[in-house]
Design a protein around this motif. Structure first.
Motif, PDB file in Angstrom:
ATOM      1  N   UNK A  57      27.329  32.371  39.975  1.00  0.00           N
ATOM      2  CA  UNK A  57      26.437  33.482  40.729  1.00  0.00           C
ATOM      3  C   UNK A  57      27.372  33.729  41.892  1.00  0.00           C
ATOM      4  N   UNK A  58      27.944  35.155  41.688  1.00  0.00           N
ATOM      5  CA  UNK A  58      28.971  35.488  42.916  1.00  0.00           C
ATOM      6  C   UNK A  58      28.842  36.926  43.010  1.00  0.00           C
ATOM      7  N   UNK A  59      28.842  37.525  43.984  1.00  0.00           N
ATOM      8  CA  UNK A  59      28.746  39.101  44.176  1.00  0.00           C
ATOM      9  C   UNK A  59      30.191  39.620  44.014  1.00  0.00           C
ATOM     10  N   UNK A  60      31.273  38.764  43.832  1.00  0.00           N
ATOM     11  CA  UNK A  60      32.510  39.284  43.565  1.00  0.00           C
ATOM     12  C   UNK A  60      32.494  39.838  41.714  1.00  0.00           C
ATOM     13  N   UNK A  61      31.715  39.145  41.052  1.00  0.00           N
ATOM     14  CA  UNK A  61      31.800  39.602  39.624  1.00  0.00           C
ATOM     15  C   UNK A  61      30.835  40.698  39.277  1.00  0.00           C
ATOM     16  N   UNK A  62      31.339  41.409  38.387  1.00  0.00           N
ATOM     17  CA  UNK A  62      30.479  42.436  37.760  1.00  0.00           C
ATOM     18  C   UNK A  62      29.078  42.035  37.497  1.00  0.00           C
ATOM     19  N   UNK A  63      27.986  42.496  37.937  1.00  0.00           N
ATOM     20  CA  UNK A  63      26.619  42.021  37.709  1.00  0.00           C
ATOM     21  C   UNK A  63      25.960  43.227  37.636  1.00  0.00           C
ATOM     22  N   UNK A  64      24.627  42.990  37.113  1.00  0.00           N
ATOM     23  CA  UNK A  64      23.541  43.991  37.090  1.00  0.00           C
ATOM     24  C   UNK A  64      22.340  43.567  37.006  1.00  0.00           C
ATOM     25  N   UNK A  65      21.170  44.266  37.326  1.00  0.00           N
ATOM     26  CA  UNK A  65      19.735  43.751  37.099  1.00  0.00           C
ATOM     27  C   UNK A  65      19.234  43.965  35.839  1.00  0.00           C
ATOM     28  N   UNK A  66      18.995  43.114  34.972  1.00  0.00           N
ATOM     29  CA  UNK A  66      18.689  42.762  33.510  1.00  0.00           C
ATOM     30  C   UNK A  66      17.239  43.254  33.364  1.00  0.00           C
ATOM     31  N   UNK A  67      16.430  42.709  34.397  1.00  0.00           N
ATOM     32  CA  UNK A  67      15.028  43.063  34.408  1.00  0.00           C
ATOM     33  C   UNK A  67      14.216  42.707  35.615  1.00  0.00           C
TER      34      UNK A  67
END
Length: 178
Positions: A57-67
């Motif tokens: 888990x890192x804020x540097x990676x592309x991420x999105x809320x899935x649910x």
């Protein structure tokens, strides 16, 4: 504005607002390229974030809320995945890159009534990672236990008898170390 006029506006605007909130998925089955992508379904109930191309888990990676529990989650968002007979009622589906690690970060937030008072319970966050294979379909679900919550994955398999599922291993992970 009098009460009658206000009620009329509310009754006219409510369906419009509800339709706008329902929305449409930002991905469609036409966008799916099984030679380079996989599909993932996440079931309603926990706050779930997908971190792409990282095994932590890192804020540097592309991420999105899935649910995220709420009224907007009570309409399914689909990209054309087959649905097994034991599927839960509400879910969101996504097209993700294959061959790259994907981290699933989940946390259950619930409300409990004790002695007539409402308490908010926030469970400890959990994270797990796996590498989706191209052309495969996966489901992610979070089990709210009395103790630590658990993240599970299963793969959808097409066969002569329709769609079946097999457990898919996840590796527990946490926040990236710098």
């Amino acid at each position: 504005m009098n009460r009658h006029t206000f009620a009329r506006y509310v009754s006219l605007l409510s369906p419009v607002l509800l339709c706008a909130c329902a929305g449409t998925p930002f991905q469609t089955a036409a966008n799916y390229h099984p030679e380079t992508e996989a599909r993932v379904r996440v079931y309603w109930g926990a706050n779930v974030t997908f971190y792409m191309n990282t095994a932590c888990v890192t804020g540097e990676a592309k991420h999105f809320v899935a649910s995220k529990p709420g009224l907007s989650s009570l309409s399914n968002k689909t990209v054309g995945m087959p649905v097994p007979s034991d599927a839960a009622r509400y879910f969101h589906e996504y097209i993700v890159p294959a061959g790259e690690p994907m981290t699933v970060h989940a946390q259950v937030v619930s409300e409990r009534f004790i002695g007539g008072k409402r308490y908010r319970a926030i469970d400890a966050a959990k994270s797990s990672t796996f590498v989706p294979e191209h052309g495969h379909n996966y489901e992610i679900f979070v089990q709210d236990n009395d103790g630590p919550d658990e993240i599970f994955a299963r793969e959808l398999v097409s066969g002569a008898n329709g769609i079946s599922t097999v457990p898919h291993p996840l590796k527990p992970t946490g926040t990236c170390k710098l």
